[in-house]
Write a protein that holds these residues in place. Sequence first.
Motif, mmCIF file in Angstrom:
data_model
loop_
_atom_site.group_PDB
_atom_site.id
_atom_site.type_symbol
_atom_site.label_atom_id
_atom_site.label_comp_id
_atom_site.label_asym_id
_atom_site.label_seq_id
_atom_site.Cartn_x
_atom_site.Cartn_y
_atom_site.Cartn_z
ATOM 1 N N THR A 478 0.819 -1.214 0.000
ATOM 2 C CA THR A 478 0.000 0.000 0.000
ATOM 3 C C THR A 478 0.848 1.258 0.000
ATOM 4 O O THR A 478 0.349 2.346 -0.265
ATOM 5 C CB THR A 478 -0.930 0.021 1.230
ATOM 6 O OG1 THR A 478 -0.133 -0.080 2.419
ATOM 7 C CG2 THR A 478 -1.906 -1.158 1.182
ATOM 8 N N GLU A 479 2.130 1.142 0.316
ATOM 9 C CA GLU A 479 3.038 2.273 0.351
ATOM 10 C C GLU A 479 4.218 2.007 -0.579
ATOM 11 O O GLU A 479 4.494 0.864 -0.948
ATOM 12 C CB GLU A 479 3.552 2.495 1.787
ATOM 13 C CG GLU A 479 2.458 2.767 2.810
ATOM 14 C CD GLU A 479 1.774 4.105 2.586
ATOM 15 O OE1 GLU A 479 2.401 4.983 1.954
ATOM 16 O OE2 GLU A 479 0.627 4.277 3.054
ATOM 17 N N PRO A 480 4.955 3.067 -0.964
ATOM 18 C CA PRO A 480 6.166 2.855 -1.765
ATOM 19 C C PRO A 480 7.098 1.863 -1.065
ATOM 20 O O PRO A 480 7.327 1.961 0.145
ATOM 21 C CB PRO A 480 6.784 4.245 -1.847
ATOM 22 C CG PRO A 480 5.631 5.178 -1.672
ATOM 23 C CD PRO A 480 4.706 4.493 -0.705
ATOM 24 N N THR A 481 7.633 0.928 -1.819
ATOM 25 C CA THR A 481 8.445 -0.138 -1.249
ATOM 26 C C THR A 481 9.717 -0.327 -2.074
ATOM 27 O O THR A 481 9.656 -0.405 -3.303
ATOM 28 C CB THR A 481 7.668 -1.464 -1.202
ATOM 29 O OG1 THR A 481 6.473 -1.286 -0.421
ATOM 30 C CG2 THR A 481 8.511 -2.570 -0.589
ATOM 31 N N LEU A 482 10.822 -0.379 -1.373
ATOM 32 C CA LEU A 482 12.103 -0.706 -2.000
ATOM 33 C C LEU A 482 12.293 -2.215 -1.907
ATOM 34 O O LEU A 482 12.226 -2.783 -0.816
ATOM 35 C CB LEU A 482 13.254 0.004 -1.295
ATOM 36 C CG LEU A 482 14.654 -0.274 -1.853
ATOM 37 C CD1 LEU A 482 14.825 0.350 -3.231
ATOM 38 C CD2 LEU A 482 15.727 0.252 -0.893
#
Length: 646
Positions: A478-482
């Motif tokens: 749901t959030e930016p992920t590396l």
Amino acid sequence: MFNNTLRILLLLLATALLSKFSITALNPYLATQLFSSEGAYSLWWGLRLDMTAATALATPVILLLLVIHLGGSRPSLVKPLLFVAGLWLILTTTADAIYMLEAGRHVTFEVFTGSGLEQGLIATALTTYIAQTLTGLGLTLLLAVAIWKLPLGATPGQVSQPHAARKARWPAAAGLLLVWLAVTATAVRGGWSDAPQSPMSAYKIGDPNQAALAWNAPYAITYYLTKGKKRAAQQQTPPPSSQDMALLAEYLRSHHQQALELPTKQANVLIVLLESWPAADLASYAQSIPGAAPPSAAPYFDSLRQQSLTTNALYADGYRTVEGMFASFCSFPNPIGGGVAGTQLQGADYYCLPRLLKEQGFDTHFIQGSGKGIVGSFAQSLGFTHSYGKSDYDFAGTENYWGYMDDDIYRFTLDKLASLTGPYLVTVNTGTTHDTYLPSEDDYIFGKENRAALRRNVIHSADGALQRFLTRLPEVLTEPTLVVLMADHTASVEPNDLERNAIPFLMFATDGSVPTQTRPISAGQLDIAPTIIDWLGGQVPWFTGQSLLAEQYNGFAHYSDGQTVHWIEGKHLVQFNATAIDLEHSSTTCFEIANNGLALTPDSCANEDYGNMLRRAQAYTRYTQSLLFAGKTRDFAELLSKTTEQ
């Protein structure tokens, strides 16, 4: 009595030598050297270590023999204990040989770090190293026959002698005991002309390859068991000089700031440790290897690499999962020739990436499919709040000898990610490639004729599982992920050039904030933590690597094998002895690295560039090892700053 004592000692010494020779002959990388003049010298040089093991194990047998002698019983009663001593010689030699093939080095303090993995280790020996296992069994049977026929006879009439006659034997027995203890102390100490020896004294032969033959596994394993795990790790390097500090401060000035900058980006980080994947099995790394290369074992990873940030090469700092974890999460080199986990070093106050992020509100989880064991506990000592192993899985799945395989590990991971709100740091340690087992015969697409084929089969299977996992990953984010994909180390890889340490690596961000690029650099696991913290908007001054997102990369790759340190900058490699006190005695060798990051060409160390590399490498190694053993890794940048100010 004297004859019986001599027979016992010679039998155990013969068992040690025969076990070493027989098992070493099965090592494809040492067999050629074994049957050479250098091999003969190595065995002769290592005889002092073999004598140490034989005398130490013979001592309880001799003591029992003395008791039996004084009591008037039959000397043959010592045979069961003698068999146990000989069996220890065979078992430890066999186990060490298998570990050497798997991890690329002999067993030292790792005898303390395998708790809970015995079943997997035994299964590996029985399935992958059948020749070594059968040889060990054969030697055990031969030992049993030899002990059965060993003439440990009593003196005529000894058993029926009266008490007075038996009492008269006390002076002779006491004299023999004193002589034996003196011989044992001398053997264990390694003589009296130098400091007491240790198993690492094998490296005093001056060549790591010869030391591998001189090594005595029973002595090493017994030594570290006796010493205890709190004293097993030993610093191999001399302390850094003022010149070392000044040189290092100047070299690292350009990309090491003094202030800690905490992360500002509220995003997620997912790291997948691809258990034992070697870069040499992937076409995108090995395509330029001379000769007809087989099809890639990981075509999906190859294709994904073209859509991610990667480097021309990335090298592992160790040969075990816990060593890859320490280098990657802490951006600090492992102890020379070993690791932190399971030793007195594990309790030091390291401030690594998981701990730093946890203190900033990140939820930290470490997931694997095998028993949590030392890996799980080590992860938590580095800052992971939660550690999961196969006992935490609430569903049945496909297992190999170590635990769950990758599809089920990824299933567990997806379920866990779906329950997290972030920000989080989640690390997944895969399991399919921890073994050679695959559920279906159709999965063995490369055949079963050798270890390389078996390794490539499981990597191909793991590559398919990785594709299925990453395809479903967007469903739970749901959030930016590396996303960082990287092997923790390699295993069962031939020691050709850099193949044992070259590992696959790529990273991408789901918000597109990481460029798609293959950086033409040779990087190392020390660069992983600085890169992650850089993406999150922070900076850690005691991380010794460099961010791969930096415009100007000025980093290096580092790893050690025994007492030999390997230092890589760009297309150049310098190898030197870490224990050397000066350049003249460092046993330096130099190489040029091919474009594929794997093949090496010998080069002259007279080149000024290599000389500068060597001085930097020695300074870095001495400094970081001193901080590591002092438990002061957080002082890395601060002490260098003080050096600059003086």
